[in-house]
Design a protein around this motif. Sequence first.
Motif, short mmCIF file in Angstrom:
data_model
loop_
_atom_site.label_atom_id
_atom_site.label_comp_id
_atom_site.label_asym_id
_atom_site.label_seq_id
_atom_site.Cartn_x
_atom_site.Cartn_y
_atom_site.Cartn_z
N HIS A 138 0.75 -0.94 -0.01
CA HIS A 138 -0.07 -0.20 0.04
C HIS A 138 0.89 1.33 0.06
CE1 HIS A 138 -2.80 -2.82 2.20
NE2 HIS A 138 -3.57 -2.59 1.12
N LEU A 139 2.03 1.24 0.87
CA LEU A 139 2.72 2.50 1.02
C LEU A 139 3.61 2.80 -0.33
CD1 LEU A 139 4.17 4.60 3.01
CD2 LEU A 139 5.87 2.97 3.67
N LEU A 140 4.07 1.52 -1.01
CA LEU A 140 4.73 1.66 -2.41
C LEU A 140 3.94 2.39 -3.27
CD1 LEU A 140 7.25 -1.30 -2.06
CD2 LEU A 140 7.77 1.17 -2.03
N LEU A 141 2.68 1.53 -3.47
CA LEU A 141 1.68 2.07 -4.40
C LEU A 141 1.31 3.50 -4.35
CD1 LEU A 141 -0.54 -1.10 -4.87
CD2 LEU A 141 0.73 0.12 -6.63
N LEU B 121 2.10 9.26 -6.14
CA LEU B 121 2.34 10.54 -5.70
C LEU B 121 3.61 11.12 -6.40
CD1 LEU B 121 0.92 10.82 -2.26
CD2 LEU B 121 -0.01 11.78 -4.20
N ALA B 122 4.64 10.36 -6.42
CA ALA B 122 6.08 10.65 -6.85
C ALA B 122 6.18 10.73 -8.33
CB ALA B 122 7.21 9.37 -6.30
N THR B 123 5.48 10.01 -8.99
CA THR B 123 5.67 9.93 -10.52
C THR B 123 4.48 11.29 -11.04
OG1 THR B 123 3.73 8.56 -10.95
CG2 THR B 123 5.85 7.62 -10.72
N GLY B 124 3.51 11.61 -10.36
CA GLY B 124 2.84 12.73 -10.72
C GLY B 124 1.54 12.07 -11.59
#
Length: 104
Positions: free
Chosen positions: A20-23, A28-31
Amino acid sequence: GAMTTWGLLGGSFDPPHMGHLLLGSWALATGAVDSLLVVPCHVHALDKRATAPFADRLAMTVALCQAWPGRAEASDIEARLGDGSGDLAGRADDKVPVLIINPV
Protein backbone atom coordinates in the motif's frame (compact mmCIF):
# COMPACT_ATOMS: atom_id res chain seq x y z
CA GLY A 1 -6.36 26.87 -11.46
CA ALA A 2 -5.48 23.35 -12.51
CA MET A 3 -7.82 20.53 -11.61
CA THR A 4 -6.57 18.13 -8.94
CA THR A 5 -6.18 14.52 -10.02
CA TRP A 6 -7.14 12.14 -7.23
CA GLY A 7 -5.93 8.57 -6.89
CA LEU A 8 -8.33 6.12 -5.28
CA LEU A 9 -6.24 3.64 -3.31
CA GLY A 10 -8.47 0.84 -2.11
CA GLY A 11 -7.82 -2.31 -0.13
CA SER A 12 -8.75 -4.17 3.01
CA PHE A 13 -5.91 -2.47 4.94
CA ASP A 14 -5.92 -5.44 7.31
CA PRO A 15 -3.30 -4.27 8.08
CA PRO A 16 -1.83 -1.62 5.77
CA HIS A 17 1.43 -2.99 4.40
CA MET A 18 4.47 -2.06 2.33
CA GLY A 19 2.55 -2.68 -0.91
CA HIS A 20 0.00 0.00 0.00
CA LEU A 21 2.79 2.39 0.99
CA LEU A 22 4.75 1.76 -2.22
CA LEU A 23 1.74 2.08 -4.54
CA GLY A 24 0.62 5.34 -2.98
CA SER A 25 4.15 6.72 -2.91
CA TRP A 26 4.72 5.74 -6.55
CA ALA A 27 1.49 7.40 -7.70
CA LEU A 28 2.36 10.63 -5.89
CA ALA A 29 6.08 10.65 -6.78
CA THR A 30 5.53 10.06 -10.51
CA GLY A 31 2.88 12.75 -10.75
CA ALA A 32 0.26 10.19 -11.79
CA VAL A 33 -1.97 11.82 -9.17
CA ASP A 34 -1.85 14.95 -7.05
CA SER A 35 -3.62 13.49 -4.02
CA LEU A 36 -4.82 10.14 -2.70
CA LEU A 37 -8.18 9.11 -1.32
CA VAL A 38 -7.38 5.97 0.68
CA VAL A 39 -10.45 3.79 1.14
CA PRO A 40 -10.62 0.60 3.21
CA CYS A 41 -13.20 -1.77 1.78
CA HIS A 42 -16.36 -2.34 3.72
CA VAL A 43 -17.09 -5.63 1.94
CA HIS A 44 -14.11 -7.23 0.20
CA ALA A 45 -14.54 -7.65 -3.56
CA LEU A 46 -13.06 -11.17 -3.43
CA ASP A 47 -15.15 -12.31 -0.46
CA LYS A 48 -12.07 -12.34 1.75
CA ARG A 49 -12.97 -11.85 5.39
CA ALA A 50 -11.21 -9.04 7.17
CA THR A 51 -10.06 -10.08 10.62
CA ALA A 52 -10.07 -6.57 12.07
CA PRO A 53 -13.31 -4.60 12.47
CA PHE A 54 -13.88 -1.80 9.95
CA ALA A 55 -13.29 0.94 12.56
CA ASP A 56 -9.86 -0.52 13.37
CA ARG A 57 -8.94 -0.83 9.68
CA LEU A 58 -10.02 2.78 9.11
CA ALA A 59 -7.84 3.91 12.03
CA MET A 60 -4.87 2.02 10.54
CA THR A 61 -5.61 3.68 7.19
CA VAL A 62 -5.57 7.11 8.83
CA ALA A 63 -2.15 6.24 10.26
CA LEU A 64 -0.93 5.13 6.80
CA CYS A 65 -1.96 8.50 5.33
CA GLN A 66 0.51 10.21 7.65
CA ALA A 67 3.18 8.97 5.22
CA TRP A 68 1.87 11.54 2.71
CA PRO A 69 1.18 14.73 4.72
CA GLY A 70 -1.32 17.01 3.03
CA ARG A 71 -1.59 14.70 0.02
CA ALA A 72 -3.71 11.80 1.29
CA GLU A 73 -7.01 11.40 3.06
CA ALA A 74 -8.52 8.26 4.56
CA SER A 75 -12.23 7.84 3.89
CA ASP A 76 -15.04 5.76 5.38
CA ILE A 77 -17.16 6.26 2.27
CA GLU A 78 -17.55 2.54 1.56
CA ALA A 79 -19.03 1.94 5.00
CA ARG A 80 -21.43 4.82 4.41
CA LEU A 81 -22.36 3.57 0.93
CA GLY A 82 -22.27 -0.10 1.90
CA ASP A 83 -20.64 -1.34 -1.30
CA GLY A 84 -17.26 -2.11 -2.83
CA SER A 85 -14.53 -0.15 -4.65
CA GLY A 86 -15.85 -1.09 -8.07
CA ASP A 87 -19.19 0.55 -7.32
CA LEU A 88 -17.47 3.53 -5.69
CA ALA A 89 -15.30 4.05 -8.77
CA GLY A 90 -18.38 3.91 -10.96
CA ARG A 91 -19.90 6.74 -8.94
CA ALA A 92 -16.92 9.05 -9.45
CA ASP A 93 -17.84 12.35 -11.06
CA ASP A 94 -16.54 12.24 -14.63
CA LYS A 95 -15.33 15.83 -14.24
CA VAL A 96 -12.86 14.78 -11.53
CA PRO A 97 -9.84 12.89 -12.92
CA VAL A 98 -9.33 9.71 -10.90
CA LEU A 99 -6.74 6.94 -11.11
CA ILE A 100 -7.96 3.71 -9.55
CA ILE A 101 -5.21 1.91 -7.62
CA ASN A 102 -6.54 -1.35 -6.18
CA PRO A 103 -3.95 -3.82 -4.85
CA VAL A 104 -6.42 -6.70 -4.39
